[in-house]
Design a protein around this motif. Structure first.
Motif, PDB file in Angstrom:
ATOM      1  N   ARG A 114      -2.972   7.645   6.700  1.00  0.00           N
ATOM      2  CA  ARG A 114      -2.669   7.548   5.277  1.00  0.00           C
ATOM      3  C   ARG A 114      -3.170   6.232   4.693  1.00  0.00           C
ATOM      4  O   ARG A 114      -3.635   6.170   3.563  1.00  0.00           O
ATOM      5  CB  ARG A 114      -1.158   7.690   5.029  1.00  0.00           C
ATOM      6  N   SER A 115      -3.096   5.153   5.496  1.00  0.00           N
ATOM      7  CA  SER A 115      -3.535   3.850   4.983  1.00  0.00           C
ATOM      8  C   SER A 115      -5.052   3.838   4.771  1.00  0.00           C
ATOM      9  O   SER A 115      -5.576   3.002   4.045  1.00  0.00           O
ATOM     10  CB  SER A 115      -3.126   2.721   5.933  1.00  0.00           C
ATOM     11  N   LEU A 116      -5.763   4.766   5.408  1.00  0.00           N
ATOM     12  CA  LEU A 116      -7.213   4.863   5.202  1.00  0.00           C
ATOM     13  C   LEU A 116      -7.548   5.730   3.998  1.00  0.00           C
ATOM     14  O   LEU A 116      -8.729   5.993   3.733  1.00  0.00           O
ATOM     15  CB  LEU A 116      -7.883   5.445   6.449  1.00  0.00           C
ATOM     16  N   GLY A 117      -6.533   6.211   3.312  1.00  0.00           N
ATOM     17  CA  GLY A 117      -6.774   7.019   2.117  1.00  0.00           C
ATOM     18  C   GLY A 117      -6.816   8.517   2.389  1.00  0.00           C
ATOM     19  O   GLY A 117      -7.168   9.301   1.512  1.00  0.00           O
ATOM     20  N   MET A 118      -6.478   8.921   3.603  1.00  0.00           N
ATOM     21  CA  MET A 118      -6.481  10.353   3.894  1.00  0.00           C
ATOM     22  C   MET A 118      -5.234  11.006   3.311  1.00  0.00           C
ATOM     23  O   MET A 118      -4.151  10.430   3.340  1.00  0.00           O
ATOM     24  CB  MET A 118      -6.527  10.585   5.412  1.00  0.00           C
ATOM     25  N   MET A 161     -13.887   1.442   5.103  1.00  0.00           N
ATOM     26  CA  MET A 161     -13.572   2.025   3.791  1.00  0.00           C
ATOM     27  C   MET A 161     -13.910   1.059   2.658  1.00  0.00           C
ATOM     28  O   MET A 161     -13.610   1.326   1.503  1.00  0.00           O
ATOM     29  CB  MET A 161     -12.101   2.439   3.727  1.00  0.00           C
ATOM     30  N   MET A 174      -5.551  -1.549   6.089  1.00  0.00           N
ATOM     31  CA  MET A 174      -4.368  -2.052   6.785  1.00  0.00           C
ATOM     32  C   MET A 174      -4.587  -2.068   8.288  1.00  0.00           C
ATOM     33  O   MET A 174      -5.160  -1.146   8.860  1.00  0.00           O
ATOM     34  CB  MET A 174      -3.160  -1.179   6.467  1.00  0.00           C
ATOM     35  N   LEU A 205       3.130   2.375   1.851  1.00  0.00           N
ATOM     36  CA  LEU A 205       3.638   3.055   3.047  1.00  0.00           C
ATOM     37  C   LEU A 205       5.152   3.093   2.950  1.00  0.00           C
ATOM     38  O   LEU A 205       5.800   3.967   3.493  1.00  0.00           O
ATOM     39  CB  LEU A 205       3.209   2.339   4.330  1.00  0.00           C
ATOM     40  N   ILE A 248      -2.076   8.269  -4.934  1.00  0.00           N
ATOM     41  CA  ILE A 248      -1.774   7.272  -3.926  1.00  0.00           C
ATOM     42  C   ILE A 248      -2.911   7.147  -2.897  1.00  0.00           C
ATOM     43  O   ILE A 248      -3.214   6.056  -2.412  1.00  0.00           O
ATOM     44  CB  ILE A 248      -0.432   7.661  -3.257  1.00  0.00           C
ATOM     45  N   ASP A 249      -3.574   8.277  -2.584  1.00  0.00           N
ATOM     46  CA  ASP A 249      -4.662   8.245  -1.600  1.00  0.00           C
ATOM     47  C   ASP A 249      -5.840   7.433  -2.108  1.00  0.00           C
ATOM     48  O   ASP A 249      -6.473   6.686  -1.377  1.00  0.00           O
ATOM     49  CB  ASP A 249      -5.114   9.668  -1.267  1.00  0.00           C
ATOM     50  N   ASN A 306       0.830  -1.208   0.000  1.00  0.00           N
ATOM     51  CA  ASN A 306       0.000   0.000   0.000  1.00  0.00           C
ATOM     52  C   ASN A 306       0.865   1.260   0.000  1.00  0.00           C
ATOM     53  O   ASN A 306       0.414   2.337   0.352  1.00  0.00           O
ATOM     54  CB  ASN A 306      -0.998   0.002   1.161  1.00  0.00           C
ATOM     55  N   ARG A 356      -5.018   3.758  -1.892  1.00  0.00           N
ATOM     56  CA  ARG A 356      -5.018   3.232  -0.522  1.00  0.00           C
ATOM     57  C   ARG A 356      -6.427   2.954  -0.004  1.00  0.00           C
ATOM     58  O   ARG A 356      -6.609   2.177   0.933  1.00  0.00           O
ATOM     59  CB  ARG A 356      -4.295   4.199   0.415  1.00  0.00           C
ATOM     60  N   GLU A 357      -7.429   3.628  -0.602  1.00  0.00           N
ATOM     61  CA  GLU A 357      -8.806   3.336  -0.192  1.00  0.00           C
ATOM     62  C   GLU A 357      -9.142   1.869  -0.430  1.00  0.00           C
ATOM     63  O   GLU A 357     -10.008   1.301   0.231  1.00  0.00           O
ATOM     64  CB  GLU A 357      -9.793   4.211  -0.982  1.00  0.00           C
TER      65      GLU A 357
END
Lengths: 240, 224
Positions: free
Chosen positions: B127-131, A153, A81, A50, A72-73, A48, A76-77
């Motif tokens: 960030r991993s939640l897409g924010m 999400m 994680m 990171l 990238i956002d 993802n 990640r949706e």
């Protein structure tokens, strides 16, 4: 669904991932095992982004995601994680922890997001903790909230980075039960874990990573019952 | 005895001015300081460089000199180099600006340490939640950092109250200037500045109590 080609990652002079090739299919539950410092978590975190891979490709639904022009956002949706240390937001209630991203990122209405959050809390058995703050929860409860938060999400894939390693032994079971339920519901999951019993029971496939490469992979029966690689055998003889 | 009490009473007349300048300065310092702190942690080298120079210059020169440049230097510069007639109509504005900007440099360092004290896992989770990084800052990092920096911010406010005494040199009638004015008319310098000292002490001690109260309250809500 997710495809990794020749993935390499270095931190300065520390060459952690040395060429990983792997495909994870929809609905598959893949457990990653291996000694500490072998690159398991780094591999997961590259999925993802990171961690930004040093070289190689990460392809999600046919699209290369580790390219500079990718949003990238948005990507990640699709990838939920769960972390070893839960990383709940301590200044928000359990409900707000879960609803924040759907509201802020996806623009969901608060009522709709809260209804979904309560449904997820019910799934992980913590509906009565909706108004509580993280500091009042046990480790196992925190991790179950963290799972609900990621699920809110509606991700296509769930990534778990040693989700039970920071838990007291008596709390491991409740978290693994939630994960097992998720697996049975058909979620695609990639799990870095030291819980060999869980991996054996739930995984469709087990990867053994050591020295930054996948040394061996196969069904749980193959890996745990009849490991071919000498290092896999040594590792398993130490942990089982 | 009456002279001492009168000295205190005279100095007390400057309290509203001193407090309003300190308050405006600390709030301006907080807002500017937040942006400077974020710039200082930025990935862009130029932005980081500008922020570093900003903080270094403001912390590396006396507030008194900054006040003099702003109060007298700037109008002269505008007039002789640009033919632009500019005079400060209210010197208290000099106080707001000079103290606010000066405070922002100290505040930037306080805020930066607060932002960096928030666990990196918080950023990763958001960030991993897409924010986006901006959302993460706003909803996750800043609220937590704020709690961490409240005590340091309180101390900065207390320091600022004392620092504003420098503004008396440009004729802003705050606590110290009140004392000076009375001293020069009554020749009771000791009683005048004794009164000034008492007033500063009352303000700073009261605020210190207030800060530790807020600190305790925040610590409680952490456990909640």
């Amino acid at each position: 669904m997710i495809e990794v080609k020749n993935l390499e990652k270095s931190f300065g002079k520390n060459h952690v991932l040395r060429g990983i090739n792997e495909t994870i299919n929809e609905g598959e539950v893949v457990c990653i095992i291996g000694p500490s410092g072998s690159g398991k978590s780094t591999f997961l975190r590259c999925l993802n982004l990171l961690e930004q891979p040093t070289s190689g490709e990460v392809i999600l639904d046919g699209e290369k995601i580790n390219a500079p022009d990718r949003d990238i956002d948005k990507i990640r949706e699709k990838l939920g994680m769960v972390f070893q240390n839960f990383n709940l937001f301590p200044h928000m209630s359990v409900l707000d922890n879960i609803t924040m991203a759907p509201i802020k990122v996806k623009g969901q209405a608060r009522g709709e997001a809260e209804a979904e959050a309560r449904r997820l809390l019910d799934v992980v058995g913590l509906l009565d903790k909706a108004e509580a703050y993280p500091s009042s929860l046990s480790g196992g409860q925190k991790q179950r909230v963290a799972i609900a938060r990621a699920l809110a999400m509606k991700p296509e894939i769930m990534l778990f980075d040693e989700p039970t390693s920071a838990l007291d032994p008596e709390m491991v079971g409740e978290v693994l039960a939630v994960m097992k339920q998720l697996a049975e519901d058909g979620m695609t999951m990639v799990i870095v874990t030291h819980e060999m019993g869980f991996a054996r029971e739930v995984a469709d496939r087990v990867l053994f990573i050591d020295g930054g490469v996948i040394l061996e992979q196969g069904t749980p029966e193959e890996i745990f019952g009849n490991p071919q690689n000498e290092r896999t055998q040594t590792f398993l003889s130490m942990v089982l | 005895m009456a002279d001492y009490l009168h000295g205190i009473a005279v100095a007390a007349q400057g309290v509203p001015t001193t407090l309003i300048i300190s308050l405006v300065a600390v709030l301006a310092g907080l807002i500017i300081g937040l942006f400077v702190a974020i710039a200082k942690m930025s990935k862009h080298r130029i932005l980081r460089g500008i922020a570093t120079v900003y903080v270094d210059v403001l912390r590396g020169t006396p507030l008194m000199v900054q006040v003099l440049i702003l109060a007298y230097g700037l109008p002269q510069l505008l007039k002789s180099n640009f033919g632009f007639q500019f005079n400060w109509t209210h010197f208290i504005i000099v106080g707001f600006i000079a103290c606010g900007i000066n405070s922002s440099a100290y505040m930037a360092e306080i805020i930066r340490s607060g932002l960096q004290a928030v666990d990196i896992g918080q950023t990763e989770a958001a960030r991993s939640l897409g924010m986006s990084s901006r959302m993460t800052m706003r909803y996750v990092i800043v609220p937590q950092a704020f709690k961490i920096i409240v005590p340091a911010m309180g101390n900065e406010f207390i320091a600022l109250i004392k620092e504003t005494s420098i503004l008396s040199v440009v004729g802003i009638v705050e606590v110290t200037r009140q004392g000076t004015l009375w001293a020069s008319s009554s020749f009771l310098s000791f009683q005048a500045y004794f009164g000034v000292a008492v007033i500063y002490l009352i303000m700073t001690l009261t605020l210190a109590r207030l800060v530790s109260f807020v600190e305790r309250r925040l610590a409680q809500s952490d456990r909640g």
